[in-house]
Write a protein that holds these residues in place. Structure first.
Motif, PDB file in Angstrom:
ATOM      1  N   TRP A  53       0.824  -1.207   0.000  1.00 32.90           N
ATOM      2  CA  TRP A  53       0.000   0.000   0.000  1.00 32.90           C
ATOM      3  C   TRP A  53       0.863   1.263   0.000  1.00 32.90           C
ATOM      4  O   TRP A  53       0.727   2.124  -0.850  1.00 32.90           O
ATOM      5  N   ASP A  59       1.157   5.136  -4.682  1.00 34.00           N
ATOM      6  CA  ASP A  59       0.882   4.088  -3.694  1.00 34.00           C
ATOM      7  C   ASP A  59       0.069   2.947  -4.321  1.00 34.00           C
ATOM      8  O   ASP A  59      -0.400   3.039  -5.460  1.00 34.00           O
ATOM      9  N   TYR A  61      -2.881   1.775  -3.582  1.00 38.37           N
ATOM     10  CA  TYR A  61      -4.301   2.059  -3.808  1.00 38.37           C
ATOM     11  C   TYR A  61      -4.507   2.760  -5.154  1.00 38.37           C
ATOM     12  O   TYR A  61      -5.372   2.370  -5.943  1.00 38.37           O
ATOM     13  N   PHE A  80      -3.449  -7.447  -1.831  1.00 35.13           N
ATOM     14  CA  PHE A  80      -2.743  -6.426  -1.067  1.00 35.13           C
ATOM     15  C   PHE A  80      -1.936  -7.124   0.018  1.00 35.13           C
ATOM     16  O   PHE A  80      -2.406  -8.061   0.662  1.00 35.13           O
ATOM     17  N   THR A  82       0.235  -5.667   3.138  1.00 40.22           N
ATOM     18  CA  THR A  82       0.586  -4.393   3.753  1.00 40.22           C
ATOM     19  C   THR A  82       0.490  -4.435   5.271  1.00 40.22           C
ATOM     20  O   THR A  82      -0.046  -5.386   5.836  1.00 40.22           O
ATOM     21  N   GLN A  89      -9.455   0.662   5.847  1.00 42.21           N
ATOM     22  CA  GLN A  89      -8.447   0.528   4.790  1.00 42.21           C
ATOM     23  C   GLN A  89      -8.694  -0.749   3.985  1.00 42.21           C
ATOM     24  O   GLN A  89      -8.610  -0.743   2.757  1.00 42.21           O
ATOM     25  N   ALA A  93      -9.649  -1.044  -0.030  1.00 43.16           N
ATOM     26  CA  ALA A  93      -8.893  -1.871  -0.976  1.00 43.16           C
ATOM     27  C   ALA A  93      -9.818  -2.826  -1.729  1.00 43.16           C
ATOM     28  O   ALA A  93      -9.726  -2.955  -2.950  1.00 43.16           O
TER      29      ALA A  93
END
Length: 121
Positions: A53, A59, A61, A80, A82, A89, A93
């Motif tokens: 992320w 980044d 996202y 993802f 992270t 969050q 995602a």
């Protein structure tokens, strides 16, 4: 052989992920940030993306949102990986198009389970 794009600004994380995924019979492509990852995807889409992320330049996202708008960008399975662990969050995602979510630190069993859940192994 399936391809996996490993996107992380940490060379150590990329190296660990490479070893795990090569053991799962993936060909690995590496990128240090979202912009490098987009450049890779414009040349050819991978089967999977293991995505951090928090990175400089772009980044994870923003990369994911851009990837999903590209022609064929809905095909790669995106996981993802992270340290971001807040429910908001994770929801962001998934809403942006992530197929799965792994928390760092990770190991072979965690990656194998998540890749199996999304139909990659």
């Amino acid at each position: 052989m399936k391809t996996c794009l490993v996107v992380d600004d940490s060379s150590v994380i990329r190296k660990v992920a490479r070893r795990i995924l090569e053991g799962m019979e993936f060909e690995i492509i590496e990128a240090e940030d979202g912009q490098q990852a987009l450049n890779v995807c414009q040349r050819g889409l991978p089967d999977a993306v293991l995505l951090d992320w928090n990175m400089p330049v772009m980044d994870g996202y923003d990369f994911l949102r851009t990837l999903r708008r590209m022609p064929g960008g809905d095909r790669p399975k995106v996981v993802f990986c992270t340290t971001e662990n807040e429910v908001a969050q994770i929801a962001r995602a998934i809403h942006a198009g992530a197929d799965e979510y792994i928390m760092k630190p990770f190991d072979k069993d965690i990656i194998a389970a998540k890749f199996q859940e999304v139909g990659l192994v």
